[in-house]
Design a protein around this motif. Structure first.
Motif, PDB file in Angstrom:
ATOM      1  N   GLU A 192       0.828  -1.207   0.000  1.00 56.02           N
ATOM      2  CA  GLU A 192       0.000   0.000   0.000  1.00 56.02           C
ATOM      3  C   GLU A 192       0.865   1.260   0.000  1.00 56.02           C
ATOM      4  O   GLU A 192       0.582   2.212  -0.726  1.00 56.02           O
ATOM      5  CB  GLU A 192      -0.952  -0.013   1.199  1.00 56.02           C
ATOM      6  CG  GLU A 192      -2.034  -1.069   1.080  1.00 56.02           C
ATOM      7  CD  GLU A 192      -2.886  -1.211   2.325  1.00 56.02           C
ATOM      8  OE1 GLU A 192      -2.644  -0.476   3.313  1.00 56.02           O
ATOM      9  OE2 GLU A 192      -3.787  -2.067   2.321  1.00 56.02           O
ATOM     10  N   ARG A 193       1.938   1.250   0.801  1.00 56.33           N
ATOM     11  CA  ARG A 193       2.844   2.405   0.858  1.00 56.33           C
ATOM     12  C   ARG A 193       3.502   2.645  -0.502  1.00 56.33           C
ATOM     13  O   ARG A 193       3.567   3.783  -0.986  1.00 56.33           O
ATOM     14  CB  ARG A 193       3.911   2.164   1.928  1.00 56.33           C
ATOM     15  CG  ARG A 193       4.968   3.246   2.027  1.00 56.33           C
ATOM     16  CD  ARG A 193       6.009   2.924   3.092  1.00 56.33           C
ATOM     17  NE  ARG A 193       6.593   1.601   2.998  1.00 56.33           N
ATOM     18  CZ  ARG A 193       7.548   1.263   2.138  1.00 56.33           C
ATOM     19  NH1 ARG A 193       8.027   2.155   1.297  1.00 56.33           N
ATOM     20  NH2 ARG A 193       8.043   0.033   2.115  1.00 56.33           N
ATOM     21  N   HIS A 233       1.887   6.495  -7.094  1.00 57.62           N
ATOM     22  CA  HIS A 233       0.837   7.379  -7.601  1.00 57.62           C
ATOM     23  C   HIS A 233       1.238   8.842  -7.419  1.00 57.62           C
ATOM     24  O   HIS A 233       1.035   9.667  -8.306  1.00 57.62           O
ATOM     25  CB  HIS A 233      -0.485   7.095  -6.891  1.00 57.62           C
ATOM     26  CG  HIS A 233      -1.626   7.883  -7.441  1.00 57.62           C
ATOM     27  ND1 HIS A 233      -2.179   7.624  -8.683  1.00 57.62           N
ATOM     28  CD2 HIS A 233      -2.300   8.953  -6.957  1.00 57.62           C
ATOM     29  CE1 HIS A 233      -3.140   8.491  -8.922  1.00 57.62           C
ATOM     30  NE2 HIS A 233      -3.243   9.309  -7.889  1.00 57.62           N
ATOM     31  N   ALA A 234       1.831   9.157  -6.266  1.00 54.84           N
ATOM     32  CA  ALA A 234       2.275  10.542  -6.013  1.00 54.84           C
ATOM     33  C   ALA A 234       3.361  10.953  -7.007  1.00 54.84           C
ATOM     34  O   ALA A 234       3.355  12.079  -7.520  1.00 54.84           O
ATOM     35  CB  ALA A 234       2.783  10.679  -4.583  1.00 54.84           C
ATOM     36  N   LYS A 254       3.199  13.981  -9.918  1.00 56.23           N
ATOM     37  CA  LYS A 254       4.209  15.024 -10.074  1.00 56.23           C
ATOM     38  C   LYS A 254       4.780  15.062 -11.484  1.00 56.23           C
ATOM     39  O   LYS A 254       5.248  16.111 -11.935  1.00 56.23           O
ATOM     40  CB  LYS A 254       5.355  14.805  -9.075  1.00 56.23           C
ATOM     41  CG  LYS A 254       4.985  15.100  -7.654  1.00 56.23           C
ATOM     42  CD  LYS A 254       6.174  14.835  -6.734  1.00 56.23           C
ATOM     43  CE  LYS A 254       5.769  14.957  -5.285  1.00 56.23           C
ATOM     44  NZ  LYS A 254       6.858  14.543  -4.384  1.00 56.23           N
ATOM     45  N   SER A 255       4.749  13.921 -12.182  1.00 53.93           N
ATOM     46  CA  SER A 255       5.338  13.854 -13.526  1.00 53.93           C
ATOM     47  C   SER A 255       4.423  14.414 -14.615  1.00 53.93           C
ATOM     48  O   SER A 255       4.883  14.719 -15.705  1.00 53.93           O
ATOM     49  CB  SER A 255       5.698  12.407 -13.873  1.00 53.93           C
ATOM     50  OG  SER A 255       4.529  11.651 -14.162  1.00 53.93           O
ATOM     51  N   ASP A 312      -7.752  11.983 -14.217  1.00 56.52           N
ATOM     52  CA  ASP A 312      -6.597  11.995 -13.313  1.00 56.52           C
ATOM     53  C   ASP A 312      -5.508  12.947 -13.801  1.00 56.52           C
ATOM     54  O   ASP A 312      -4.877  13.652 -13.004  1.00 56.52           O
ATOM     55  CB  ASP A 312      -6.007  10.588 -13.171  1.00 56.52           C
ATOM     56  CG  ASP A 312      -6.870   9.664 -12.326  1.00 56.52           C
ATOM     57  OD1 ASP A 312      -7.774  10.162 -11.623  1.00 56.52           O
ATOM     58  OD2 ASP A 312      -6.645   8.440 -12.374  1.00 56.52           O
ATOM     59  N   ARG A 313      -5.274  12.981 -15.110  1.00 57.70           N
ATOM     60  CA  ARG A 313      -4.236  13.859 -15.664  1.00 57.70           C
ATOM     61  C   ARG A 313      -4.617  15.330 -15.479  1.00 57.70           C
ATOM     62  O   ARG A 313      -3.787  16.160 -15.113  1.00 57.70           O
ATOM     63  CB  ARG A 313      -3.978  13.525 -17.130  1.00 57.70           C
ATOM     64  CG  ARG A 313      -3.375  12.143 -17.330  1.00 57.70           C
ATOM     65  CD  ARG A 313      -3.140  11.824 -18.793  1.00 57.70           C
ATOM     66  NE  ARG A 313      -2.062  12.646 -19.333  1.00 57.70           N
ATOM     67  CZ  ARG A 313      -0.774  12.402 -19.163  1.00 57.70           C
ATOM     68  NH1 ARG A 313      -0.387  11.349 -18.463  1.00 57.70           N
ATOM     69  NH2 ARG A 313       0.135  13.189 -19.682  1.00 57.70           N
ATOM     70  N   LEU A 314      -5.887  15.655 -15.745  1.00 57.76           N
ATOM     71  CA  LEU A 314      -6.333  17.043 -15.573  1.00 57.76           C
ATOM     72  C   LEU A 314      -6.274  17.468 -14.105  1.00 57.76           C
ATOM     73  O   LEU A 314      -5.929  18.611 -13.793  1.00 57.76           O
ATOM     74  CB  LEU A 314      -7.747  17.221 -16.136  1.00 57.76           C
ATOM     75  CG  LEU A 314      -7.854  17.174 -17.663  1.00 57.76           C
ATOM     76  CD1 LEU A 314      -9.315  17.142 -18.097  1.00 57.76           C
ATOM     77  CD2 LEU A 314      -7.126  18.349 -18.302  1.00 57.76           C
ATOM     78  N   LYS A 315      -6.595  16.549 -13.197  1.00 57.24           N
ATOM     79  CA  LYS A 315      -6.498  16.857 -11.765  1.00 57.24           C
ATOM     80  C   LYS A 315      -5.043  17.058 -11.367  1.00 57.24           C
ATOM     81  O   LYS A 315      -4.725  17.970 -10.598  1.00 57.24           O
ATOM     82  CB  LYS A 315      -7.122  15.731 -10.942  1.00 57.24           C
ATOM     83  CG  LYS A 315      -8.631  15.781 -10.899  1.00 57.24           C
ATOM     84  CD  LYS A 315      -9.204  14.641 -10.100  1.00 57.24           C
ATOM     85  CE  LYS A 315      -8.833  14.740  -8.651  1.00 57.24           C
ATOM     86  NZ  LYS A 315      -9.448  13.689  -7.821  1.00 57.24           N
TER      87      LYS A 315
END
Length: 200
Positions: A104-105, A111-112, A116-117, A157-160
């Protein structure tokens, strides 16, 4: 806030096939993530999966092969070309020593890093289309997600991640996404689309 994901029948079938093949439990989450955990019981085998896979005479199918498992129940896959092994490698997960908390970590970290990318990369065709549709409503307005075409979970997700939209939950159910809100940054990006095709 949870992002909706519309799991396709092919994705669901693939996850089910992988779960049976490896003897694990796979949870397909509404935000599009997938949680792989050791199965709590032995998988129930039926003859149905054998109809999905061609079988050579005398050779066991993938469903009949039980991979070795690490101390926390995660399958150990030695083949570097196997999708599960490649996924482990991308995450930095070692089934020999790591467990569910580590998984999970590492998923949250991956995802983080992905979020950022995204800023700084060119907008995709669907991102531009979604921005144009949302711009018709104006910034700061809640728009039902069903009114915005070609804005699937990846585009959302990309727009967010770019800070161009925000999502709002349903009034009846708190988890599913019901509305998109175009941010001021998203509106400015849409206005600048004609000037630069590589808005980031």
């Amino acid at each position: 806030m949870t992002t909706k994901h519309r799991w396709s029948p092919a994705e669901i079938k693939g996850a089910a096939k992988l779960a049976v093949e490896l003897g694990v439990s796979i949870e397909l989450k509404p935000d599009g993530s997938m949680l792989i955990a050791p199965a709590s019981a032995e998988p129930v085998m039926t003859s149905a999966p054998e109809r999905w896979e061609a079988r050579e005479s005398g050779k066991p199918t993938a469903y009949e092969k039980e991979p070795a498992k690490g101390p926390h129940g995660y399958p150990i896959v030695d083949d570097p070309n196997h999708p599960l092994r490649q996924w482990y490698d991308r995450l930095g997960f070692d089934p020999h020593t790591m467990g569910q908390e580590d998984m999970e970590r590492l998923q949250e970290k991956a995802h983080a890093e992905w979020e950022k990318s995204v800023p700084g990369t060119p907008l995709g065709r669907r991102e531009k289309s979604a921005l144009a549709q949302l711009a018709d409503f104006g910034p700061g307005k809640m728009v039902e997600w069903t009114k915005i075409k070609n804005c699937g979970p990846d585009t959302e997700d990309r727009l967010k991640a770019r800070g161009f939209i925000e999502t709002r939950p349903s009034n009846k159910w708190p988890d599913p996404i019901a509305y998109y809100v175009l941010t001021t940054a998203g509106y400015e990006a849409w206005k600048n689309l004609g000037k630069s095709p590589k808005i980031t």
